[in-house]
Design a protein around this motif. Structure first.
Motif, PDB file in Angstrom:
ATOM      1  N   ASP A 486      64.803  14.231   1.045  1.00 33.24           N
ATOM      2  CA  ASP A 486      65.828  15.295   0.392  1.00 33.24           C
ATOM      3  C   ASP A 486      66.747  15.925   1.657  1.00 33.24           C
ATOM      4  O   ASP A 486      68.081  15.919   0.835  1.00 33.24           O
ATOM      5  CB  ASP A 486      64.999  16.471  -0.079  1.00 33.24           C
ATOM      6  CG  ASP A 486      63.867  16.338  -1.095  1.00 33.24           C
ATOM      7  OD1 ASP A 486      64.376  15.218  -1.696  1.00 33.24           O
ATOM      8  OD2 ASP A 486      63.017  16.930  -1.318  1.00 33.24           O
ATOM      9  N   THR A 487      66.474  16.083   2.584  1.00 34.82           N
ATOM     10  CA  THR A 487      67.413  16.475   3.695  1.00 34.82           C
ATOM     11  C   THR A 487      68.439  15.262   3.959  1.00 34.82           C
ATOM     12  O   THR A 487      69.558  15.521   3.910  1.00 34.82           O
ATOM     13  CB  THR A 487      66.848  16.847   4.938  1.00 34.82           C
ATOM     14  OG1 THR A 487      65.852  17.798   4.590  1.00 34.82           O
ATOM     15  CG2 THR A 487      67.675  17.392   5.952  1.00 34.82           C
ATOM     16  N   LEU A 488      67.970  14.228   3.864  1.00 42.78           N
ATOM     17  CA  LEU A 488      68.903  13.008   4.196  1.00 42.78           C
ATOM     18  C   LEU A 488      69.917  12.918   3.197  1.00 42.78           C
ATOM     19  O   LEU A 488      70.912  12.706   3.490  1.00 42.78           O
ATOM     20  CB  LEU A 488      67.987  11.595   4.607  1.00 42.78           C
ATOM     21  CG  LEU A 488      68.613  10.315   4.867  1.00 42.78           C
ATOM     22  CD1 LEU A 488      69.324  10.562   6.426  1.00 42.78           C
ATOM     23  CD2 LEU A 488      67.769   9.386   4.681  1.00 42.78           C
ATOM     24  N   TYR A 489      69.413  12.953   2.129  1.00 38.97           N
ATOM     25  CA  TYR A 489      70.436  12.493   0.843  1.00 38.97           C
ATOM     26  C   TYR A 489      71.230  13.501   0.542  1.00 38.97           C
ATOM     27  O   TYR A 489      72.202  13.549  -0.165  1.00 38.97           O
ATOM     28  CB  TYR A 489      69.671  11.823  -0.172  1.00 38.97           C
ATOM     29  CG  TYR A 489      69.286  10.422  -0.118  1.00 38.97           C
ATOM     30  CD1 TYR A 489      70.127   9.596  -0.339  1.00 38.97           C
ATOM     31  CD2 TYR A 489      68.117  10.163   0.728  1.00 38.97           C
ATOM     32  CE1 TYR A 489      70.044   8.159  -0.022  1.00 38.97           C
ATOM     33  CE2 TYR A 489      67.902   8.843   1.044  1.00 38.97           C
ATOM     34  CZ  TYR A 489      68.869   7.701   0.514  1.00 38.97           C
ATOM     35  OH  TYR A 489      68.439   6.223   0.737  1.00 38.97           O
ATOM     36  N   ALA A 490      70.745  14.914   0.790  1.00 37.18           N
ATOM     37  CA  ALA A 490      71.673  16.030   0.619  1.00 37.18           C
ATOM     38  C   ALA A 490      72.737  16.136   1.730  1.00 37.18           C
ATOM     39  O   ALA A 490      73.764  16.894   1.586  1.00 37.18           O
ATOM     40  CB  ALA A 490      70.872  17.189   0.578  1.00 37.18           C
ATOM     41  N   GLY A 491      72.410  15.718   3.076  1.00 38.91           N
ATOM     42  CA  GLY A 491      73.440  15.924   4.040  1.00 38.91           C
ATOM     43  C   GLY A 491      74.489  14.756   4.209  1.00 38.91           C
ATOM     44  O   GLY A 491      74.894  14.594   5.398  1.00 38.91           O
ATOM     45  N   THR A 492      74.544  13.756   3.266  1.00 35.92           N
ATOM     46  CA  THR A 492      75.374  12.785   3.606  1.00 35.92           C
ATOM     47  C   THR A 492      76.639  12.654   2.496  1.00 35.92           C
ATOM     48  O   THR A 492      76.524  13.172   1.337  1.00 35.92           O
ATOM     49  CB  THR A 492      74.792  11.475   3.754  1.00 35.92           C
ATOM     50  OG1 THR A 492      75.684  10.230   4.263  1.00 35.92           O
ATOM     51  CG2 THR A 492      74.371  10.940   2.141  1.00 35.92           C
ATOM     52  N   ARG A 493      77.598  12.148   3.050  1.00 34.53           N
ATOM     53  CA  ARG A 493      79.081  11.982   2.090  1.00 34.53           C
ATOM     54  C   ARG A 493      79.198  10.462   2.229  1.00 34.53           C
ATOM     55  O   ARG A 493      80.351   9.760   1.886  1.00 34.53           O
ATOM     56  CB  ARG A 493      80.069  12.582   2.580  1.00 34.53           C
ATOM     57  CG  ARG A 493      79.998  14.129   2.460  1.00 34.53           C
ATOM     58  CD  ARG A 493      81.340  14.992   2.819  1.00 34.53           C
ATOM     59  NE  ARG A 493      82.377  14.405   2.131  1.00 34.53           N
ATOM     60  CZ  ARG A 493      83.821  14.692   2.412  1.00 34.53           C
ATOM     61  NH1 ARG A 493      84.040  15.122   3.736  1.00 34.53           N
ATOM     62  NH2 ARG A 493      84.607  14.174   1.693  1.00 34.53           N
ATOM     63  N   LEU A 494      78.151   9.569   2.860  1.00 35.00           N
ATOM     64  CA  LEU A 494      78.412   8.018   2.899  1.00 35.00           C
ATOM     65  C   LEU A 494      78.455   7.374   1.606  1.00 35.00           C
ATOM     66  O   LEU A 494      78.730   6.178   1.444  1.00 35.00           O
ATOM     67  CB  LEU A 494      77.525   7.268   3.973  1.00 35.00           C
ATOM     68  CG  LEU A 494      77.792   7.998   5.538  1.00 35.00           C
ATOM     69  CD1 LEU A 494      76.818   6.888   6.257  1.00 35.00           C
ATOM     70  CD2 LEU A 494      79.172   7.251   5.919  1.00 35.00           C
ATOM     71  N   ASP A 495      78.081   8.267   0.655  1.00 37.99           N
ATOM     72  CA  ASP A 495      77.958   7.681  -0.611  1.00 37.99           C
ATOM     73  C   ASP A 495      79.539   7.520  -1.191  1.00 37.99           C
ATOM     74  O   ASP A 495      79.818   7.153  -2.426  1.00 37.99           O
ATOM     75  CB  ASP A 495      77.063   8.395  -1.667  1.00 37.99           C
ATOM     76  CG  ASP A 495      77.359   9.637  -1.918  1.00 37.99           C
ATOM     77  OD1 ASP A 495      78.086  10.227  -1.072  1.00 37.99           O
ATOM     78  OD2 ASP A 495      76.823  10.235  -2.636  1.00 37.99           O
ATOM     79  N   ALA A 513      79.090  12.500  17.032  1.00 34.58           N
ATOM     80  CA  ALA A 513      79.259  14.022  17.094  1.00 34.58           C
ATOM     81  C   ALA A 513      79.136  14.417  15.447  1.00 34.58           C
ATOM     82  O   ALA A 513      78.953  15.576  15.093  1.00 34.58           O
ATOM     83  CB  ALA A 513      80.347  14.571  17.727  1.00 34.58           C
ATOM     84  N   SER A 514      79.038  13.379  14.605  1.00 30.26           N
ATOM     85  CA  SER A 514      78.926  13.820  13.228  1.00 30.26           C
ATOM     86  C   SER A 514      77.897  14.562  12.821  1.00 30.26           C
ATOM     87  O   SER A 514      76.808  14.462  13.381  1.00 30.26           O
ATOM     88  CB  SER A 514      79.239  12.604  12.169  1.00 30.26           C
ATOM     89  OG  SER A 514      79.145  12.700  11.136  1.00 30.26           O
ATOM     90  N   ASP A 515      77.950  15.506  11.729  1.00 31.58           N
ATOM     91  CA  ASP A 515      76.861  15.939  11.339  1.00 31.58           C
ATOM     92  C   ASP A 515      76.297  15.225  10.108  1.00 31.58           C
ATOM     93  O   ASP A 515      75.402  15.946   9.371  1.00 31.58           O
ATOM     94  CB  ASP A 515      77.034  17.498  11.093  1.00 31.58           C
ATOM     95  CG  ASP A 515      78.289  17.813  10.009  1.00 31.58           C
ATOM     96  OD1 ASP A 515      78.927  16.516   9.552  1.00 31.58           O
ATOM     97  OD2 ASP A 515      78.545  19.012   9.611  1.00 31.58           O
ATOM     98  N   ASP A 516      77.062  14.115   9.624  1.00 29.60           N
ATOM     99  CA  ASP A 516      76.424  13.465   8.321  1.00 29.60           C
ATOM    100  C   ASP A 516      75.144  13.103   8.695  1.00 29.60           C
ATOM    101  O   ASP A 516      74.811  12.221   9.739  1.00 29.60           O
ATOM    102  CB  ASP A 516      77.370  12.262   8.372  1.00 29.60           C
ATOM    103  CG  ASP A 516      76.812  11.488   6.846  1.00 29.60           C
ATOM    104  OD1 ASP A 516      77.686  11.775   5.857  1.00 29.60           O
ATOM    105  OD2 ASP A 516      75.982  10.670   6.971  1.00 29.60           O
ATOM    106  N   SER A 517      74.257  13.275   7.640  1.00 30.54           N
ATOM    107  CA  SER A 517      72.809  12.993   8.026  1.00 30.54           C
ATOM    108  C   SER A 517      72.379  11.630   8.358  1.00 30.54           C
ATOM    109  O   SER A 517      71.467  11.222   9.289  1.00 30.54           O
ATOM    110  CB  SER A 517      71.875  13.620   6.908  1.00 30.54           C
ATOM    111  OG  SER A 517      72.346  12.905   5.760  1.00 30.54           O
TER     112      SER A 517
END
Length: 718
Positions: A486-495, A513-517
């Motif tokens: 849940d945390t992994l997919y909520a915290g990304t914009r790679l989609d 340094a990115s905060d992308d999960s």
């Protein structure tokens, strides 16, 4: 010394019979007599001319084979080889997978995607001495592999310095010899024609690997270049490529018993593998892959059952996993039917006994054999982890994140020191993979795939667990895994494609340094993947230290027995030849070598995957053969069998007659022959091919393409 060893191996080709053997072009002079005896009407030396007719027309399209069939860059291959391009251009609103595609004008031709290529082989050169120049007997496995990699990269860099070409070094007989292939790399490839899926994929997974078959597995691309004739990325200003050679179409096709040959780029065979390696494949590797593939297929089928868009996005994965799974099932049956493992052990024991009889002269090869067995044992120790990473390692958002981070790391090194696959020459392909991701992935399905990966990961033996992944996961229970996902997919914009490409162009410091999960996970796992990669490279280097010595003994033994030797398939250009013929898979059962339109009509149920277009069924009932009927059959032949030796990668290969004219396309093997990747059985091994007469009949009457028919050149009847 090594070159003389290879020459000895090539001399053995003189004992080969039609059917078995994937011959490198350099071997053809050695089998010239047998080619002529089998029915070849061309001078065999003509087949050794890579830029001449017909070889200059045969191309690789990456994982499949194809051929030029017009002076304006028209390329013919299999429907399933063009499936990725068809899928990429499909949507729920415009479903080309089902409806087919037929470009009315050149301007209507669709890009096959940024990563589709046409590779035209221009030269093959022996580079064994250059590759092994810095290799010494006392090197460690990793140092040896580093030296070989460095030599290969230097050769490739020198070869590609002129621009417009793609160069690759191929290893033969486990590292006994190396050859450098120079290929023109055409980067603008467009989809021109694909019949409806109910023709191009007729029979679907039910008929896959089966005979009798009635599949119109063909499609057309076109190769484009810049106005000055040089390879270039897609541009509306590009013009059709003008190949030096193209195949002529033999509209009359073949008869039973006639000579046939195939030129193509077969993927991998393992006919010189150790008996222990085959045993591990039979007893563990294939059974576990079958079980895993079924889980993947069930997941994808459920996800796409009520969502056609999802089904389209994962159509390529679905087709690949289905094909692979059925192939593994067929191979296991074939191994059992032919008692392949016992045969393999007996053959290997005969070589070992022969070496022992030679006393001191045979000891080095015996030592190499023992060393290879020990290396195999080391690989088995991590097989569960390695198989899991191999299956899931190139799927979805985690793969995208790892690509982005790895490239940012490799860009900080001199190009010659970068890892293969991440050099400057590879960046366009890496970008292309990221650009296409949204057309081949749905986030909700990607999450389900990651959940399956983690569920299987936590079942790994403790010694094969990855500390970095354990630290990220924080526990093995279902609730913990769900929370992490849940945390992994909520915290990304790679989609989002734009975001992925921004990160692709970013530097290492910004990525790390990115905060992308997903990027944070990729960074955290990077040390683990580096360790695993270095271990794989060490094993590869030690394998190269010992396998050539043992395979040289296998060559020498076969020479003493008067048997043929040809290298295992490795993705490089090969030629095989044989005849049109049926086979008998069981007592009182005989399969004829041709299927017909009437057989297609009898098989049709009106439901997928046996649901031919209505216009096609009407034409068959009316016996509207359009001059394409085979007189002896009284109908148009659909598919036909030959006894030629092919494997994956040969899909789309042109089937040529004795004069080098196009008479069909390879697209499959029969069920009884799929084990031939390991053990060849001349009685059962058959290739399944689209007959040129059916292909033309479809293009003339069912899904008409008069523009393409007019463009192709037809050979006069003999």
């Amino acid at each position: 010394m090594r070159k003389s060893m290879v020459a000895a191996a090539l001399l053995l080709a003189g004992t080969a019979q039609a059917g078995e053997g994937m011959w490198v072009p350099q071997q053809l002079p050695e089998i010239a007599g047998q080619l002529a005896q089998a029915g070849l009407e061309l001078d065999p030396a003509q087949l050794g001319d890579l830029t001449g007719q017909p070889m200059g027309a045969v191309v690789s399209i990456g994982g499949c084979t194809a051929s030029f069939v017009s002076p304006r860059g028209l390329v013919i291959t299999n429907h399933h080889c063009a499936y990725g391009a068809i899928q990429l251009n499909s949507s729920a609103e415009r479903d080309l997978l089902s409806e087919g595609f037929n470009a009315a004008t050149p301007g209507d031709e669709l890009s096959a995607g940024p990563n589709q290529r046409v590779f035209v082989t221009r030269e093959i050169r022996d580079v064994t001495d250059e590759v092994l120049a810095r290799v010494t007997p006392r090197m460690s496995g990793l140092a040896r592999q580093d030296a070989i990699d460095a030599a290969q990269k230097a050769l490739v860099a020198g070869c590609e310095a002129e621009g417009g070409v793609r160069c690759s070094v191929f290893s033969f007989h486990g590292g006994l010899s190396y050859r450098l292939f120079t290929q023109v790399e055409i980067r603008d490839v467009r989809l021109v024609y694909a019949p409806p899926g109910s023709i191009g994929k007729y029979g679907g997974d039910v008929d896959n690997w089966m005979w009798p078959r009635h599949t119109g597995d063909f499609a057309f691309y076109r190769a484009y270049v810049a106005p000055d004739g040089t390879p270039a990325p897609y541009s509306p200003d590009n013009v059709p490529f003008e190949p030096a050679r193209h195949l002529r179409i033999a509209g009359q096709g073949l008869e039973e018993g006639e000579f046939a040959m195939v030129a193509g780029y077969p993927g991998r065979t393992f006919r010189y593998a150790l008996a222990d390696e085959l045993a591990e494949t039979v007893e563990w590797s294939y059974p576990t892959r079958i079980e895993l593939n079924q889980q993947l297929l069930d997941l994808i089928e459920a996800a796409g059952a009520d969502d056609r868009e999802v089904a389209i996005r994962y159509a390529g994965f679905n087709a690949s996993w289905n094909n692979q799974m059925k192939n593994f099932v067929g191979q296991l049956e074939g191994f059992q039917r032919s008692d392949a493992l016992a045969r393999k052990r007996a053959e290997e024991q005969a070589v070992l006994d022969w070496l022992r009889a030679q006393g001191r002269a045979g000891r080095p090869a015996l030592q190499s054999h023992r060393a290879l067995q020990a290396l195999h044992g080391q690989r088995v120790a991590t097989r569960e982890r390695d198989q899991l990473l191999g299956v899931f390692g190139n799927i979805g958002l985690l793969d995208a994140a790892r690509r982005i981070h790895r490239l940012s790391v490799e860009r900080g090194k001199p190009d010659g020191e970068r890892a293969q696959g991440f050099q400057t020459r590879d960046e366009a392909a890496q970008r292309g993979a990221l650009e296409q991701l949204e057309r081949r992935m749905a986030p909700e399905v990607d999450r389900q795939l990651m959940a399956l990966f983690l569920a299987r990961y936590v079942e790994l033996p403790a010694a094969q667990r990855i500390p970095e992944l354990d630290a990220w996961l924080g526990g093995d229970d279902q609730a913990t895994r769900d929370f992490r996902l849940d945390t992994l997919y909520a915290g990304t914009r790679l989609d989002d494609t734009r975001q992925r490409l921004e990160w692709f162009d970013a530097g290492r410091a910004a990525v790390e340094a990115s905060d992308d999960s997903f990027l944070r996970l990729a960074v955290a796992l990077a040390p683990a993947f580096e360790r695993i990669e270095n271990e794989r490279r060490r094993l590869a280097g030690e394998d190269q230290m010992h396998r050539p010595g043992f395979l040289q003994a296998v060559i020498d033994y076969n020479q003493a027995q008067g048997r043929a030797v040809y290298p295992d398939a490795n993705g490089s250009l090969r030629i095989t030849y044989g005849h049109v013929m049926g086979y008998s898979p069981a007592d009182a059962v005989h399969y004829a070598p041709f299927t017909t339109l009437e057989g297609l009509l009898a098989k049709d149920t009106g439901e997928d995957p046996f649901d031919s277009p209505g216009v096609q069924l009407d034409l068959i009932r009316e016996r509207a053969h359009g001059g394409r009927a085979m007189e002896r059959l009284g109908s148009v032949p659909v598919n036909f069998l030959t006894d030629m030796d092919v494997t994956g990668g040969n899909s789309g290969s042109p089937v040529l007659n004795a004069r080098g004219e196009l008479v069909g396309l390879v697209f499959d093997m029969n069920w009884e022959s799929v084990a031939s990747n390991w053990v060849f059985d001349p009685e059962m091994t058959r290739t399944i091919n689209v007959d040129i007469r059916y292909l033309l009949w479809v293009m003339e009457q069912v899904f008409p393409a008069p523009r393409l028919i007019e463009e192709m050149e037809f050979a006069p009847r003999p």
